[in-house]
Design a protein around this motif. Structure first.
Motif, short mmCIF file in Angstrom:
data_model
loop_
_atom_site.label_atom_id
_atom_site.label_comp_id
_atom_site.label_asym_id
_atom_site.label_seq_id
_atom_site.Cartn_x
_atom_site.Cartn_y
_atom_site.Cartn_z
N ILE A 154 -44.71 -13.75 -3.44
CA ILE A 154 -43.56 -13.32 -4.66
C ILE A 154 -43.28 -11.47 -3.71
CG2 ILE A 154 -44.54 -11.54 -5.76
CD1 ILE A 154 -43.56 -12.63 -8.36
N CYS A 155 -41.55 -11.82 -3.29
CA CYS A 155 -40.24 -11.00 -2.47
C CYS A 155 -39.94 -10.38 -4.37
CB CYS A 155 -39.31 -11.93 -2.90
SG CYS A 155 -38.04 -11.21 -2.73
N LEU A 156 -39.77 -8.97 -4.21
CA LEU A 156 -40.22 -8.00 -5.50
C LEU A 156 -38.52 -7.46 -4.86
CD1 LEU A 156 -43.55 -6.95 -4.98
CD2 LEU A 156 -42.50 -7.97 -6.74
N LEU A 157 -37.56 -7.55 -6.00
CA LEU A 157 -36.92 -6.35 -5.90
C LEU A 157 -37.49 -4.84 -7.55
CD1 LEU A 157 -33.99 -8.97 -7.13
CD2 LEU A 157 -35.06 -7.73 -5.00
N VAL A 158 -37.10 -4.20 -5.77
CA VAL A 158 -38.24 -2.82 -6.75
C VAL A 158 -37.12 -1.60 -7.13
CG1 VAL A 158 -39.33 -1.14 -5.93
CG2 VAL A 158 -40.01 -3.69 -4.70
N THR A 159 -37.03 -0.82 -8.24
CA THR A 159 -36.47 -0.66 -8.78
C THR A 159 -37.00 0.66 -9.67
OG1 THR A 159 -33.99 0.40 -10.15
CG2 THR A 159 -35.80 -2.36 -10.22
N LYS A 160 -36.67 2.63 -10.06
CA LYS A 160 -37.53 2.70 -10.71
C LYS A 160 -36.85 2.64 -12.33
CE LYS A 160 -37.85 6.67 -7.98
NZ LYS A 160 -37.09 8.34 -7.86
N THR A 161 -35.94 1.26 -12.88
CA THR A 161 -34.92 1.35 -13.96
C THR A 161 -35.69 -0.39 -13.44
OG1 THR A 161 -33.67 1.64 -13.63
CG2 THR A 161 -34.16 3.54 -14.15
N PRO A 162 -36.98 -0.83 -14.25
CA PRO A 162 -36.69 -2.50 -13.74
C PRO A 162 -35.41 -2.90 -15.06
CG PRO A 162 -39.04 -1.46 -13.99
CD PRO A 162 -37.72 -0.27 -14.24
N TYR A 163 -35.80 -3.26 -16.53
CA TYR A 163 -35.13 -3.41 -17.35
C TYR A 163 -33.44 -2.80 -17.27
CZ TYR A 163 -35.11 -5.16 -21.88
OH TYR A 163 -34.36 -6.23 -22.77
N HIS A 164 -32.64 -1.90 -16.84
CA HIS A 164 -31.70 -2.32 -16.33
C HIS A 164 -31.14 -2.76 -15.64
CE1 HIS A 164 -32.14 1.77 -19.11
NE2 HIS A 164 -30.33 1.68 -18.84
N ALA A 165 -32.05 -3.04 -14.80
CA ALA A 165 -31.97 -4.00 -13.35
C ALA A 165 -32.21 -5.26 -13.68
CB ALA A 165 -32.63 -3.76 -12.76
N TYR A 166 -32.55 -5.48 -14.41
CA TYR A 166 -33.11 -7.01 -15.47
C TYR A 166 -31.46 -7.53 -16.08
CZ TYR A 166 -33.83 -11.19 -17.80
OH TYR A 166 -33.44 -12.72 -18.45
N ALA A 167 -31.04 -6.94 -17.06
CA ALA A 167 -30.15 -6.86 -17.13
C ALA A 167 -28.92 -6.91 -16.70
CB ALA A 167 -30.31 -4.77 -18.52
N ARG A 168 -28.66 -6.33 -15.63
CA ARG A 168 -27.77 -6.62 -14.59
C ARG A 168 -27.84 -7.45 -14.18
NH1 ARG A 168 -28.15 -0.67 -14.34
NH2 ARG A 168 -29.52 -1.16 -12.18
N VAL A 169 -29.18 -7.83 -13.99
CA VAL A 169 -29.19 -9.66 -12.94
C VAL A 169 -28.97 -10.52 -14.31
CG1 VAL A 169 -30.67 -11.26 -11.94
CG2 VAL A 169 -30.40 -8.91 -11.40
N ALA A 170 -29.08 -10.39 -15.37
CA ALA A 170 -29.03 -11.51 -16.47
C ALA A 170 -28.13 -11.64 -16.51
CB ALA A 170 -30.13 -11.46 -17.54
N GLN A 171 -27.13 -10.42 -16.61
CA GLN A 171 -25.01 -10.52 -17.01
C GLN A 171 -24.51 -11.55 -15.71
OE1 GLN A 171 -24.37 -6.45 -17.27
NE2 GLN A 171 -25.60 -6.21 -19.26
N LEU A 172 -25.46 -11.57 -14.70
CA LEU A 172 -25.18 -12.07 -13.23
C LEU A 172 -24.81 -13.99 -13.57
CD1 LEU A 172 -23.58 -11.93 -9.99
CD2 LEU A 172 -25.93 -12.05 -9.07
#
Lengths: 340, 340, 340
Positions: free
Chosen positions: A84-102
């Motif tokens: 699996i490829c990982l996108l690593v961040t201390k705030t995964p839910y915020h990051a997901y929010a922005r990707v889902a908005q994309l």
């Protein structure tokens, strides 16, 4: 994986583009050189979709996910399944929010005005606003650029709706000024008379309610929530505040910025909330109180006094949460002692 | 006795026909050889109408009723007034339900589509469905046979409504698939965005809500209730579940079959209810919990933990009901001891 | 000071005329020989506007107000700022209500029927009633003189609305008779099926709901409140009763005259309230109970038994308020004793 009958996917996107939107670092990039077509929950994800892990409750699902990529916090990296490829961040839910908005960007109005909408000649509707069938825009109302007024919504006389704000189906807005980039969901009631009566044994005399409702920018107001207009002063909702479904906000209430009010919360008249106040579900707050910025109140609590300093509160009547939990534990112990 | 302005009576019926619908045994048939014209409450019944006794609280009214016939349980037979005919069954309320349905059958659609309805050209409306004035059916929505869409309801794009389902006035349905023989009352909100934000000190970032609401068959959803769509997974309501007015069901909640949720109940995100769960009025349930089939929760309780085995719960925080009542009694006793 | 986009001011008025409406005595008349143009809150008032002081919490604002005139109780006269004219009465809030009504009188219908309203040919709409765009008046409904039916409201078949009653936007009324001079706010749901099922392990059988909702005169019903029709008997709301937003009233409930029900109250089926009963926010009342006239119940309480004599109640389960507060204090004391 989102149902294409309801959601329009703007993808696919390359992983690098997604990582940029997420503000995350790519780990194991070589395992994901294809385009990502969608976002999906861990259990439903496939090699060409991206998922996220934010709550440890779902760690097992993460270990077994078939997602091609996943947004995670640094401490989860070691639990990742192979390949699996990982996108690593201390705030995964915020990051997901922005990707889902994309993938699923919010849609502003495009100038689609239904022939079955009822728009007063004295109303102003910007040429980029959408107005759906059955929506009613009354005299002198003003609908700004990019707004979306859904089917059978009612915008009463004189109301102003600022740019890029969405009004849901069957909502009604009266005696109000609504900010920009705000979302008002289906069935919301804004600006009706507050519950103002001079009570007495001869009956209760109605007190005319002469204020307005002022709603800020980037606010969200949940389905069937009710916000009464002020008695003379206004009822105000600060920028960035998020209000869930079926919440009651009485006349003259002042809510600061970035507050979070969960479903079935009720706030009585003239109470003031600071910023970043969180009221969990079914909390009640009495009238004429001041609640400090940053206060957090547990579900079903009843706030009957001012809260001058930010703290966690619980119980009915509400008290500091540690005190409340100690009382709960004390009563449990005392009841166990009694034989019956 | 039902007001003919509102209700259409399919009667009269002979007692034998009524007894068959009721699944009840006739006692004292000779006292009722005429047709029964209607059903009525005990106090209002007359010799040509039928009533029922289900709750012992109304025993006195039974003793004095003028009803020509009455549905009762076997242990009530001896309390019957003179000259009344009895329909005896162990389940008098069920029997009454079926008799009342005989007199007042539910009306499916008959193909009456108002010229004042707004139906998208890409929508499918079955030739037997009713669509009332002001109702809006958006693009690609699909309304099956026998459905009734009431005035000013909004069926948003892509929504499917299966056969013989009724949608009340001013209700709005989005991002959803609704089963058959289901009743959705006035002002219900289904399928709007769940309350999903990545919270933070810089403000709360909206998380796109990409799931749907899936409602089963023979479901009933009360007026002004709100059911948010899922975040990615769906929000689901099982067959036969009955939901009262002003209930809040958050995103990703999964409700089993034949549950009963009373007014003002709130269920937080991602919680799962089994089958035949009963939540009494104003109960709150926290998020991400699992509630076992057959669980019953007393009014105003606050459920904060999983309930892995069916039991009766009460209090806030909720605990087994006997433990809760013991705590209530213990506190009462302790407070009485203190002089003041 | 009221926003002229939303409110039409019938003033200005001379002080003597205002004092007469208020039923108040003028003190210091010489300081106010000009016309009064409007009412305003203490902080916002100017020399040509009138304000009022009813709650001692706002004494400081009174001392510094720039209002030209102010309605106050006799004991506040000595705290008045220099040069203000006073209207003195023992009931300042009632007096203010009447003065505000003088400036902003309620508007009855004027015979304005929108071409975009949908009115059945068999319905009766009085020539002085207003019907706004998108409103639907179904077969055989009867709308009396001076009524105002707002945009997208639905008046279902056979419903009677008596004189000078207002129905808010997106409200829906079915199976009901509504009195005169009553205000029904936006999104109210009246007359839908009650929550009536014969429950069983084979599923819950629907019990046809064959009664109506009877609403009296001078009643007010808040936004998104739901009132179910009776099962056979009627659900009734007495004259002068005021109901706030998001309240649930179940089938067969009988509410007396001049009751006050605050937001999120829920009343279960067949319960009877006397006159002048006050239920504060989020109170729940179980079914089949009798609550005596004059009873007052504190916020969030749960009433589980009859209340045969007027008293103040609090807690869940509700008990006399002094007993409840003593229990709250006792538990607090006991918890403090325990070290942890």
């Amino acid at each position: 994986m989102a149902d294409s009958r309801f959601f329009k996917n703007a993808g696919p996107f390359a992983l690098a583009q997604i990582a940029e939107a997420a503000g995350a670092e790519i780990v194991n990039a070589e395992s994901c050189d294809h385009l990502i077509t969608d976002v999906a929950p861990l259990e439903q994800a496939s090699p060409d979709t991206l998922s996220f892990l934010d709550n440890r409750k779902y760690l097992e699902a993460f270990k077994e996910t078939k997602a091609g990529a996943c947004i995670v916090s640094p401490d989860m990296v070691d639990h990742a399944p192979d390949g699996i490829c990982l996108l690593v961040t201390k705030t995964p839910y915020h990051a997901y929010a922005r990707v889902a908005q994309l993938f699923y960007p919010s849609q502003n109005g495009q100038g689609n005005v239904s022939a079955a909408a009822h728009i007063s000649k004295s109303a102003t509707v910007h040429e980029t606003a959408d107005v759906a069938a059955g929506a009613v825009i009354e005299d002198n109302a003003d609908i700004a650029a990019g707004c979306v007024i859904a089917a059978n919504a009612v915008i009463c006389k004189g109301v102003t709706i600022c740019a890029n704000t969405q009004i849901g189906p069957n909502a009604s807005i009266a005696n109000a000024i609504i900010g920009s980039n705000t979302i008002i969901h289906a069935g919301v009631r804004i600006g009706q008379d507050g519950f103002g009566f001079a009570m007495g044994l001869g009956g209760h005399e109605k007190v005319p309610q002469l204020g307005r409702v002022i709603v800020g920018d980037h606010v969200e107001i949940g389905a069937n929530t009710t916000i009464d207009r002020g008695t003379g002063p206004d009822t105000t909702i600060g920028n960035g505040t998020k209000i869930d479904n079926l919440v009651q906000i009485a006349h003259n209430v002042q809510i600061g910025q970035n507050c979070v009010l969960v479903s079935h919360v009720g706030i009585s008249g003239s109470t003031e909330l600071g910023d970043f106040v969180l009221l969990a579900g079914q909390v009640g707050v009495a009238g004429h109180l001041k609640i400090a910025s940053g206060t957090r109140v547990a579900a079903q609590s009843g706030v009957m006094r001012n809260i001058p300093v930010a703290q966690e509160m619980g119980g009915s009547p509400a008290k500091p949460v540690r005190k409340w939990l100690k009382e709960v534990a004390t009563l449990e112990r005392l009841a166990q002692k009694k034989k019956d």
